[in-house]
Design a protein around this motif. Structure first.
Motif, mmCIF file in Angstrom:
data_model
loop_
_atom_site.group_PDB
_atom_site.id
_atom_site.type_symbol
_atom_site.label_atom_id
_atom_site.label_comp_id
_atom_site.label_asym_id
_atom_site.label_seq_id
_atom_site.Cartn_x
_atom_site.Cartn_y
_atom_site.Cartn_z
ATOM 1 N N ASN A 14 -1.413 1.097 -5.932
ATOM 2 C CA ASN A 14 -0.014 0.809 -5.637
ATOM 3 C C ASN A 14 0.821 2.076 -5.517
ATOM 4 N N ALA A 15 0.446 3.118 -6.270
ATOM 5 C CA ALA A 15 1.194 4.371 -6.217
ATOM 6 C C ALA A 15 0.884 5.188 -4.964
ATOM 7 N N VAL A 16 -0.233 4.893 -4.313
ATOM 8 C CA VAL A 16 -0.635 5.662 -3.128
ATOM 9 C C VAL A 16 -0.737 4.747 -1.907
ATOM 10 N N ALA A 17 0.005 3.638 -1.933
ATOM 11 C CA ALA A 17 -0.111 2.643 -0.866
ATOM 12 C C ALA A 17 0.264 3.220 0.498
ATOM 13 N N ALA A 18 1.272 4.089 0.539
ATOM 14 C CA ALA A 18 1.683 4.656 1.824
ATOM 15 C C ALA A 18 0.582 5.534 2.412
ATOM 16 N N GLN A 19 -0.043 6.369 1.562
ATOM 17 C CA GLN A 19 -1.162 7.175 2.051
ATOM 18 C C GLN A 19 -2.306 6.291 2.507
ATOM 19 N N TYR A 20 -2.565 5.241 1.760
ATOM 20 C CA TYR A 20 -3.642 4.317 2.103
ATOM 21 C C TYR A 20 -3.404 3.725 3.489
ATOM 22 N N ALA A 21 -2.179 3.257 3.709
ATOM 23 C CA ALA A 21 -1.860 2.604 4.980
ATOM 24 C C ALA A 21 -1.962 3.562 6.158
ATOM 25 N N SER A 22 -1.547 4.810 5.953
ATOM 26 C CA SER A 22 -1.481 5.736 7.083
ATOM 27 C C SER A 22 -2.765 6.501 7.330
ATOM 28 N N ALA A 23 -3.589 6.670 6.291
ATOM 29 C CA ALA A 23 -4.713 7.597 6.424
ATOM 30 C C ALA A 23 -6.090 6.963 6.323
ATOM 31 N N ARG A 24 -6.215 5.817 5.677
ATOM 32 C CA ARG A 24 -7.546 5.221 5.533
ATOM 33 C C ARG A 24 -8.094 4.793 6.897
ATOM 34 N N PRO A 25 -9.403 4.862 7.064
ATOM 35 C CA PRO A 25 -9.991 4.453 8.340
ATOM 36 C C PRO A 25 -9.931 2.945 8.534
ATOM 37 N N GLY A 26 -10.001 2.541 9.788
ATOM 38 C CA GLY A 26 -10.135 1.126 10.094
ATOM 39 C C GLY A 26 -11.603 0.729 10.098
ATOM 40 N N TYR A 27 -11.950 -0.219 10.967
ATOM 41 C CA TYR A 27 -13.320 -0.699 11.065
ATOM 42 C C TYR A 27 -13.670 -0.879 12.535
#
Length: 256
Positions: A14-27
């Protein structure tokens, strides 16, 4: 909420949700084609529950293939990101250990990067309860491709510096964890890659729980060290990030 280390890791997103949304790969599309092949049915028109939906990376891809998908996410920070990018997707606050749905509500229950946060003693009976006859559960993980030397070396460094780092072999244990519940499984593996900047790679790493739970100074030191390593390998700041997606599909004893 439990104060266990596992719960602390789970809630750290929850504290890194913005990074998760912008940087994590898709599929890749091949993953969803594999889900359709293994389950024997199209995603289009299927009633799908995407459990542990996070910021909605898989949720949106499922919806784009025509699934009637409902996102299930316990964390407020992650759910807020999902609402922002997919306001039309139904979102239910809940988790896989106590699914807030009636019996036989879903054709498919998916867990993208999330099944390992559940307790199989609860999550498997819950999934089997909520699935329709013939329905399936599908779980998958984007894993670093350890056949690529620089990726393997980075994983070794992260494991040495981050006490909560989890080796990428968890999917291989899933069939054994499901077997006591009479769930039979089939697996698939899909290789893919994406182009990304060094800074994008670091943002993706920073969204992982093993870094999110570190003291801010410790996490920054790890990322600074990785920046130096990556720029030595990729001085133009661009790299190809290789992944292996491990997919496990399961059915209850009465299915199929």
């Amino acid at each position: 909420m439990s104060s266990s280390p596992h719960a602390a890791l789970a809630s750290s997103f929850n504290a890194v949700a913005a990074q998760y949304a912008s940087a994590r790969p898709g599929y890749p599309a091949a993953l969803f084609e594999a889900v359709e092949e293994v389950t024997g049915r199209a995603l289009a028109g299927a009633e799908v529950l995407d459990v542990g939906a996070g910021t909605g990376i898989a949720t949106r891809l499922l919806a784009a293939r025509g699934a009637r998908v409902t996102a299930v996410e316990p964390g407020e920070g992650m759910a807020a990101q999902l609402r922002a990018v997919a306001p039309d997707v139904p979102l239910v606050r809940g988790d896989g250990d106590a699914l807030p749905f009636r019996d036989g509500a879903a054709d498919l229950i998916t867990y993208a990067q999330s099944w390992h946060w559940t307790d199989p003693r609860h999550s498997v009976p819950e999934a089997l309860r909520v699935l329709r006859p013939g329905g399936a559960l599908a779980m998958w993980w984007n894993q670093p491709d350890l056949d690529v030397p620089w990726v393997a070396r980075q994983e070794e460094r992260l494991a040495a510096r981050c006490p909560a780092h989890r080796p990428p072999g968890f999917p291989g244990t899933v069939a054994g964890r499901l077997a006591p519940f009479g769930v039979r499984t089939t697996g698939r593996r899909v290789r893919w890659s994406r182009s990304i900047t060094v800074e994008g790679r670091l943002r993706s790493l920073s969204s992982h729980s093993y870094l999110a739970v570190l003291d801010a100074g410790e996490a920054e030191a790890v990322l600074d060290a990785e920046r130096a390593e990556l720029l030595a390998l990729f001085p133009d700041g661009l790299l190809t990030e290789p992944y292996v997606v491990d997919l496990v599909v399961g059915w209850g004893a009465a299915a199929g």
